[in-house]
Enzyme design. Sequence first.
Site, mmCIF file in Angstrom:
data_model
loop_
_atom_site.group_PDB
_atom_site.id
_atom_site.type_symbol
_atom_site.label_atom_id
_atom_site.label_comp_id
_atom_site.label_asym_id
_atom_site.label_seq_id
_atom_site.Cartn_x
_atom_site.Cartn_y
_atom_site.Cartn_z
ATOM 1 N N SER A 141 0.856 -1.199 0.000
ATOM 2 C CA SER A 141 0.000 0.000 0.000
ATOM 3 C C SER A 141 0.884 1.238 0.000
ATOM 4 C CB SER A 141 -0.893 0.003 1.251
ATOM 5 O OG SER A 141 -1.540 1.248 1.416
ATOM 6 N N TYR A 154 -1.239 -0.924 10.514
ATOM 7 C CA TYR A 154 -1.515 -1.118 9.092
ATOM 8 C C TYR A 154 -0.338 -0.633 8.245
ATOM 9 C CZ TYR A 154 -3.794 -0.799 4.548
ATOM 10 O OH TYR A 154 -4.102 -0.937 3.212
#
Length: 255
Positions: A141, A154
């Site tokens: 990501s 995350y």
Amino acid sequence: MRDPRSILITGASSGLGAALAEGWAASGRRLHLSGRNTDRLKAIAEACRARGAEVEVVAVDVTDREATRQMMHEADDRMPLDVVVANAGISAGTAGLDGAESEEQIRTVFDVNLDGVLNTILPILPRMEERQHGQIALMSSLAGYRGIPGAPAYCASKAAVKVLGEGLRGALMSKGVEVSVICPGYVKTPMTDANNFPMPFLMSSDRAARIMIKGLAKGRARIAYPWPTASMVWLLQALPPGLVDGVLARLPKKS
């Protein structure tokens, strides 16, 4: 890899995994789709079959090492895998929490986002190396470029996946195995639907799938999109932490 015939995608029951499955679905292709939501997985499989693809579905939790290993080996035994997309992942942040994330939340994020990737690729890499053919795509990501206070675990889990893929690419290059790292920005999926803040350059999952499939066909080392967001996060990681920590601390928190 150009025109792969046998493809396995984890986390294929929704979001980017589902979009990739439908984007690749075509006559002459075999898709192995895994996920935890059996009903959604079957719906995606039917959509892919309608486009001419052969589809097999397996309900597997990627945190289960042995079940994932069995899935990988059985899929490869049926038809040697050309492409494996380690896509399964979860999102979590600090919204609604009084302070930092709990230990349980942090460990759960790493179990899925990092251990799940390892459980997916480690059983298949020796086979790809032996036949000197195959491509691994790791779903990272743009959040993995720089730690953000609103989603520490995350960001860290995706950073680990990114660096793992970058290292593996060079290590496996001479063995005929391609490795690509995918770094999406904001894409409209059930994961981002939980965000209650503006998401710059939000992209449809169909468009994201086209970008990823095109990048993988070219064997690109890193597929980062959309480019304006990728440019911004690259700048953030390049700047001294003292200049950006205060700004990042004021950003909206991820749910």
